[in-house]
Each structure stands twice: as C-alpha cells, then as structure tokens.
Design a protein around this motif. Structure first.
Motif, short mmCIF file in Angstrom:
data_model
loop_
_atom_site.label_atom_id
_atom_site.label_comp_id
_atom_site.label_asym_id
_atom_site.label_seq_id
_atom_site.Cartn_x
_atom_site.Cartn_y
_atom_site.Cartn_z
N PHE A 18 0.81 -1.24 0.00
CA PHE A 18 0.00 0.00 0.00
C PHE A 18 0.84 1.28 0.00
N GLY A 19 2.16 1.14 -0.08
CA GLY A 19 3.04 2.30 0.06
C GLY A 19 2.87 3.36 -1.02
N ASN A 20 2.30 2.98 -2.17
CA ASN A 20 2.14 3.98 -3.23
C ASN A 20 0.67 4.29 -3.53
N VAL A 21 -0.20 3.96 -2.59
CA VAL A 21 -1.62 4.37 -2.75
C VAL A 21 -1.65 5.89 -2.86
N ILE A 22 -0.84 6.53 -2.04
CA ILE A 22 -0.62 7.97 -2.18
C ILE A 22 0.80 8.09 -2.76
N GLU A 23 0.88 8.68 -3.94
CA GLU A 23 2.11 8.68 -4.74
C GLU A 23 3.35 9.05 -3.91
N ARG A 24 4.29 8.13 -3.88
CA ARG A 24 5.59 8.35 -3.23
C ARG A 24 5.48 8.82 -1.78
N CYS A 25 4.40 8.36 -1.11
CA CYS A 25 4.22 8.72 0.30
C CYS A 25 4.03 7.46 1.14
N PRO A 26 5.03 6.55 1.18
CA PRO A 26 4.86 5.33 1.97
C PRO A 26 4.67 5.60 3.46
N LEU A 27 5.09 6.79 3.91
CA LEU A 27 4.88 7.13 5.32
C LEU A 27 3.40 7.04 5.70
N ILE A 28 2.51 7.36 4.75
CA ILE A 28 1.08 7.33 5.07
C ILE A 28 0.64 5.89 5.30
N ALA A 29 1.06 4.97 4.42
CA ALA A 29 0.73 3.56 4.64
C ALA A 29 1.34 3.08 5.97
N ALA A 30 2.55 3.55 6.25
CA ALA A 30 3.22 3.13 7.50
C ALA A 30 2.40 3.56 8.72
N ALA A 31 1.81 4.75 8.65
CA ALA A 31 1.00 5.23 9.77
C ALA A 31 -0.34 4.49 9.82
N VAL A 32 -0.92 4.23 8.65
CA VAL A 32 -2.24 3.58 8.59
C VAL A 32 -2.17 2.14 9.13
N TRP A 33 -1.03 1.47 8.90
CA TRP A 33 -0.89 0.08 9.37
C TRP A 33 -1.22 -0.06 10.86
N SER A 34 -0.81 0.96 11.66
CA SER A 34 -1.04 0.86 13.12
C SER A 34 -2.52 0.89 13.47
N GLN A 35 -3.37 1.27 12.53
CA GLN A 35 -4.79 1.42 12.85
C GLN A 35 -5.59 0.16 12.53
N ARG A 36 -4.91 -0.94 12.09
CA ARG A 36 -5.63 -2.17 11.78
C ARG A 36 -6.24 -2.74 13.06
N PRO A 37 -7.23 -3.60 13.05
CA PRO A 37 -7.81 -4.17 11.84
C PRO A 37 -8.79 -3.22 11.16
N PHE A 38 -8.94 -3.40 9.86
CA PHE A 38 -9.89 -2.62 9.06
C PHE A 38 -11.11 -3.49 8.79
N SER A 39 -12.29 -2.84 8.76
CA SER A 39 -13.49 -3.66 8.57
C SER A 39 -13.67 -4.02 7.11
N ASP A 40 -13.26 -3.14 6.23
CA ASP A 40 -13.38 -3.40 4.78
C ASP A 40 -12.53 -2.37 4.05
N VAL A 41 -12.55 -2.40 2.73
CA VAL A 41 -11.69 -1.50 1.96
C VAL A 41 -12.09 -0.03 2.15
N GLU A 42 -13.39 0.22 2.35
CA GLU A 42 -13.83 1.61 2.60
C GLU A 42 -13.19 2.14 3.89
N ASP A 43 -13.15 1.27 4.89
CA ASP A 43 -12.57 1.65 6.18
C ASP A 43 -11.07 1.94 6.02
N LEU A 44 -10.41 1.09 5.24
CA LEU A 44 -8.98 1.30 4.98
C LEU A 44 -8.79 2.65 4.27
N GLU A 45 -9.61 2.88 3.26
CA GLU A 45 -9.52 4.16 2.53
C GLU A 45 -9.73 5.34 3.47
N LYS A 46 -10.70 5.23 4.38
CA LYS A 46 -10.99 6.32 5.33
C LYS A 46 -9.75 6.67 6.15
N HIS A 47 -8.99 5.66 6.52
CA HIS A 47 -7.79 5.94 7.32
C HIS A 47 -6.73 6.68 6.51
#
Ligand code: GUN
Length: 173
Positions: A18-47
């Motif tokens: 997920f590191g490039n969901v936001i272009e060249r910003c893997p830090l965002i995926a790194a921060a979002v990982w700590s918020q798991r578990p996600f209920s679904d893809v919408e929830d993941l997107e919200k984070h």
C-alpha cells in the motif's frame, strides 16, 4: 485481495503493498498500518484520507510535491512509479505530439510557479484533451481553493489505486 489478508499483513508487507496508494508517500501507509484491523476497503480508505486531512498545510503541500508532473520529464526518462506510468499512459499522455508536450510543460511550469506544487489530476478519469484544459482552468483558481481541489484529486487517485489492489469497482468503494 481481501480485508482478512490485509489485516494479517506485517508492517513490511503492508507498506510494500500500500506504500504507493498515495504517490511516493509510503509514510502514510506506514501510519495507517497501526490502525488495523480494518473492517473493509472503505474503512482502509478512510484511514488514508483521514491522515491526509489531519496534516497541517505544509504536510498537505508536501504530499502534492511528491507527485511527478503529468507528461513531464520523468515520463520521458521512464522513472515514474508503475502506478503513475499506467495512469499517464491510460490517459494517452505517452502519445502526445511535440507541440502538445510543450504546451503541457509550459502550463505545468506556470502552475508550479503560482502554487508552489505540481498540478495533480486523476489522469485516468480524464482524457488527454482534458488535461491541458483543466490545467489552464485551475491555474486561475484562488490558492486555498486549489489546495483543496488538488488534495481531492490525490484522494481520487488513491481510491482508484486501492480499487485496483482489491480488484474492486471504484464506484462502489
Ligand atoms: N494523476 C495520476 N497520477 C498522477 C501522477 O503521478 N502525477 C500527477 N501530477 N497527476 C497524476
């Protein structure tokens, strides 16, 4: 991919995927990982989106500055990320004539000079004719409005990239 698989990923795998969901910003995926578990893809997107919204303006502008120009030098050099390459080719930006490339380069430079960040547009949702038209239109928008518009485009790009990863229809996310 399904959400159970995502919730079982360790940090390294999650950032790889997920590191490039936001272009060249893997830090965002790194921060979002700590918020798991996600209920679904919408929830993941919200984070992902909540992280962007919570940043100060300097951080939001930083995200925009991580984006390459559309039809810019990186496209010519072949140094784009795989996702950006696919999106720019999908929008027809790899087959511009020299005149069109020059026109876009001039508009991109004017835009960057005015706002201090590159022009970002969810290229896959627009054809190649719409790119210079949108660029010329947004060039005249007030800076605060343009920052909001550009971040909205970052989110559209992120939504499409997440939908690709999940094999989902982006309209249903
Ligand atoms: N739209 C979709 N991908 C990109 C990108 O990588 N850069 C810019 N500027 N816009 C995009």
């Amino acid at each position: 991919m399904d959400i159970e698989k995502v919730n079982s990923m360790d940090f390294g795998e999650f950032v790889d995927v997920f590191g490039n969901v936001i272009e060249r910003c893997p830090l965002i995926a790194a921060a979002v990982w700590s918020q798991r578990p996600f209920s679904d893809v919408e929830d993941l997107e919200k984070h992902f989106f909540a992280f962007i919204d919570a940043l100060p303006q300097s951080g939001q502008e930083g995200i925009l500055r991580c984006h390459p120009d559309l039809a810019g030098r990186e496209l010519q050099r072949g140094t784009l990320t795989a996702e950006s390459q696919r999106e720019q080719s999908g929008a027809g930006l790899t087959s511009l004539g020299a005149d069109e490339r020059l026109q876009l380069a001039e508009l991109n430079a004017q835009y960057r000079a005015r706002f201090g960040f590159p022009f970002v547009l969810a290229a896959r949702l627009s054809g190649r004719a719409a790119v210079p038209r949108e660029l010329a239109r947004r060039l005249h928008c007030p800076p605060a409005q343009e920052l909001r518009t550009a971040l909205g485009e970052v989110k559209k790009i992120g939504r499409l990239r997440l939908a690709d990863l999940f094999g989902a229809d982006p309209a249903r996310l």
